[in-house]
Design a protein around this motif. Structure first.
Motif, PDB file in Angstrom:
ATOM      1  N   ARG A 140      35.493  49.601  48.828  1.00 52.06           N
ATOM      2  CA  ARG A 140      36.427  48.854  47.989  1.00 52.06           C
ATOM      3  C   ARG A 140      37.216  49.785  47.074  1.00 52.06           C
ATOM      4  NH1 ARG A 140      35.982  45.548  51.323  1.00 52.06           N
ATOM      5  NH2 ARG A 140      35.124  43.440  51.172  1.00 52.06           N
ATOM      6  N   LEU A 155      53.224  42.103  50.732  1.00 54.44           N
ATOM      7  CA  LEU A 155      52.294  40.995  50.573  1.00 54.44           C
ATOM      8  C   LEU A 155      52.950  39.671  50.953  1.00 54.44           C
ATOM      9  CD1 LEU A 155      50.571  41.869  47.175  1.00 54.44           C
ATOM     10  CD2 LEU A 155      49.701  42.255  49.486  1.00 54.44           C
ATOM     11  N   SER A 189      48.505  33.968  50.137  1.00 59.88           N
ATOM     12  CA  SER A 189      47.055  34.143  50.055  1.00 59.88           C
ATOM     13  C   SER A 189      46.365  32.850  50.454  1.00 59.88           C
ATOM     14  CB  SER A 189      46.633  34.548  48.633  1.00 59.88           C
ATOM     15  OG  SER A 189      46.986  33.548  47.700  1.00 59.88           O
ATOM     16  N   THR A 228      39.909  33.779  49.662  1.00 60.45           N
ATOM     17  CA  THR A 228      39.515  35.162  49.399  1.00 60.45           C
ATOM     18  C   THR A 228      40.287  36.156  50.262  1.00 60.45           C
ATOM     19  OG1 THR A 228      37.730  35.007  51.026  1.00 60.45           O
ATOM     20  CG2 THR A 228      37.187  34.464  48.725  1.00 60.45           C
ATOM     21  N   ARG A 232      44.299  37.548  51.758  1.00 62.27           N
ATOM     22  CA  ARG A 232      45.748  37.518  51.591  1.00 62.27           C
ATOM     23  C   ARG A 232      46.385  38.231  52.764  1.00 62.27           C
ATOM     24  NH1 ARG A 232      49.444  38.216  46.147  1.00 62.27           N
ATOM     25  NH2 ARG A 232      51.381  37.527  47.185  1.00 62.27           N
ATOM     26  N   SER A 269      40.718  41.011  52.812  1.00 67.02           N
ATOM     27  CA  SER A 269      39.971  40.458  51.685  1.00 67.02           C
ATOM     28  C   SER A 269      40.635  40.836  50.363  1.00 67.02           C
ATOM     29  CB  SER A 269      38.538  40.975  51.715  1.00 67.02           C
ATOM     30  OG  SER A 269      37.860  40.645  50.522  1.00 67.02           O
ATOM     31  N   ILE A 270      40.641  39.896  49.411  1.00 63.76           N
ATOM     32  CA  ILE A 270      41.073  40.191  48.040  1.00 63.76           C
ATOM     33  C   ILE A 270      39.973  39.781  47.065  1.00 63.76           C
ATOM     34  CG2 ILE A 270      43.560  40.144  48.407  1.00 63.76           C
ATOM     35  CD1 ILE A 270      43.519  37.220  47.419  1.00 63.76           C
ATOM     36  N   GLN A 292      39.687  41.018  43.307  1.00 64.38           N
ATOM     37  CA  GLN A 292      40.959  41.703  43.034  1.00 64.38           C
ATOM     38  C   GLN A 292      41.976  40.729  42.442  1.00 64.38           C
ATOM     39  OE1 GLN A 292      41.481  43.467  47.136  1.00 64.38           O
ATOM     40  NE2 GLN A 292      42.043  45.252  45.911  1.00 64.38           N
ATOM     41  N   LEU A 319      45.687  41.628  43.001  1.00 65.13           N
ATOM     42  CA  LEU A 319      46.234  41.371  44.336  1.00 65.13           C
ATOM     43  C   LEU A 319      46.441  39.882  44.568  1.00 65.13           C
ATOM     44  CD1 LEU A 319      46.980  43.448  46.560  1.00 65.13           C
ATOM     45  CD2 LEU A 319      45.459  44.393  44.839  1.00 65.13           C
ATOM     46  N   ARG A 320      45.610  39.064  43.950  1.00 65.70           N
ATOM     47  CA  ARG A 320      45.747  37.614  44.097  1.00 65.70           C
ATOM     48  C   ARG A 320      47.021  37.112  43.420  1.00 65.70           C
ATOM     49  NH1 ARG A 320      41.920  34.079  45.425  1.00 65.70           N
ATOM     50  NH2 ARG A 320      40.299  35.646  45.043  1.00 65.70           N
ATOM     51  N   TYR A 334      40.645  45.625  52.969  1.00 67.45           N
ATOM     52  CA  TYR A 334      40.965  45.488  51.548  1.00 67.45           C
ATOM     53  C   TYR A 334      42.449  45.723  51.378  1.00 67.45           C
ATOM     54  CZ  TYR A 334      38.600  45.270  46.958  1.00 67.45           C
ATOM     55  OH  TYR A 334      38.072  44.878  45.751  1.00 67.45           O
ATOM     56  N   LEU A 335      42.990  45.311  50.244  1.00 72.13           N
ATOM     57  CA  LEU A 335      44.381  45.588  49.914  1.00 72.13           C
ATOM     58  C   LEU A 335      44.451  46.441  48.653  1.00 72.13           C
ATOM     59  CD1 LEU A 335      45.969  42.047  50.466  1.00 72.13           C
ATOM     60  CD2 LEU A 335      46.322  44.061  51.904  1.00 72.13           C
TER      61      LEU A 335
END
Length: 363
Positions: free
Chosen positions: A228, A248, A251, A254, A256, A268-269, A272, A275-276, A359-360
């Protein structure tokens, strides 16, 4: 489980040499009894952090706090810390026993006490039979253990280790990594270990502090940083992550979406919030490890794209396939087999990875 208390903290610490800043407003807490590794490339400021804590350099601004007291101006000889250097810094004209007992000697401890504690320290590092030898008669690994015994004998609150394994060959370095960690657990003393080696950090640390250009980029467990990463720098520096740039999109719980040259990917976010909440169209990277990438199977509807194998690299226990997909160069890691890889250079294939294994990070 009870949370460990902080032993030492750096509070808004900055350091400059003349007009050149090397540390920028650092905040870092070191927990009592932990093995904390400060990791970063050359010039990141990691050794400067160690030297400021040890009193080898003075802070330009900010505070270094031990047990609630500001020790920023405390002389080096009054700080309850000892340092193990990369070059060992042993006295060549002194025996192993004299080197190890030097700190007690200058504190004018009784000879019998020095003799007893030197023996205990050398037994701890498995060099009890080498007390009468001189540094030139020892191997690199043995000299490093003498330096460690010398650092531990005065029972410091914190041991500072400045890339102490860098001069050792690969196999000896691995042995010393295991040895250092076992010693740290046995004596229950806090270790601050500085290195540029990611594998070394993963294998030894309770927590890792990643630095870049005088700033802390991420602090967490090896597992957190490995799976992560919080930013592009950590994702690129810490391991061999695949990073795919994009923008991006919406979303969904969980996850996006991110639109990339590989198509729309879902990552997955979890954990985060930045990122959300980031607007659609924000530049970002999808991050996934080489072992998460695999040949697509029936039912893999998300994160499915095509590519071709450019080359294979045998790395002992694993084999890495370098894959080109729409101009993106990706790595796929598989366990090595005695019969060789099932993949072949030039082979076209469909690929996929699970959203939970990705992950982002923002650009």
């Amino acid at each position: 489980m009870t949370q460990s208390l902080d032993l030492l903290s750096l509070q808004s610490v900055s350091k400059s040499y003349g007009a050149v800043p090397v540390l920028h407003d650092i905040d870092l807490s070191i927990r009592d009894g932990e093995f904390l590794t400060v990791l970063g490339p050359s010039g990141s400021g990691k050794t400067t952090v160690l030297r400021l804590i040890g009193g080898l350099e003075a802070v330009t601004s900010g505070k270094i706090v031990l047990d609630g007291d500001d020790i920023s101006r405390m002389p080096i000889n009054r700080r309850p810390f000892n340092t193990v250097f990369q070059d060992y810094a042993l006295f060549p004209h002194m025996s192993v026993a004299a080197n190890v007992g030097y700190g007690l000697s200058i504190r004018h401890r009784p000879r019998q006490e020095i003799r007893q504690r030197v023996g205990e320290a050398l037994d701890l590092v498995q060099l009890g039979k080498f007390a009468d030898r001189y540094p030139a008669q020892l191997s690199g690994g043995q000299r490093q253990r003498v330096a460690l015994a010398r650092a531990l004998i005065c029972q410091p609150r914190l041991v500072l280790l400045d890339e102490p394994l860098a001069a050792l060959d690969l196999e000896l370095r691995r042995q010393m990594q295991e040895f250092l960690k076992s010693i740290q657990r046995e004596v229950k003393t806090t270790f601050l270990f500085v290195t540029h080696d990611q594998e070394e950090a993963i294998g030894m640390a309770d927590r890792i502090c990643v630095m870049q250009s005088g700033r802390i980029r991420q602090l967490g467990t090896p597992h957190d940083l490995y799976y992560r990463p919080s930013c592009k720098f950590v994702a690129k520096f810490f391991g061999e992550n695949n990073l795919v740039s994009g923008r991006l999109a919406e979303s969904d719980g969980t996850m996006r979406a991110i639109d990339t040259d590989l198509g729309r990917l879902h990552c997955s976010i979890e954990g985060q919030p930045d990122l959300r909440s980031a607007p659609n169209g924000t530049a970002a990277f999808a991050v996934f490890r080489p072992e998460a990438l695999r040949a697509a199977e029936a039912g893999d509807d998300l994160n499915r794209f095509s590519g071709s194998v450019e080359e294979l690299a045998f790395a002992g226990s694993s084999t890495v396939a370098h894959i080109n997909s729409s101009g993106e160069r990706l790595r796929l890691r598989q366990p090595s087999r005695i019969t060789g890889s099932t993949l072949r250079p030039g082979e076209a294939m469909d690929l996929s990875f699970a959203p939970a294994d990705s992950y982002l990070v923002l650009s």
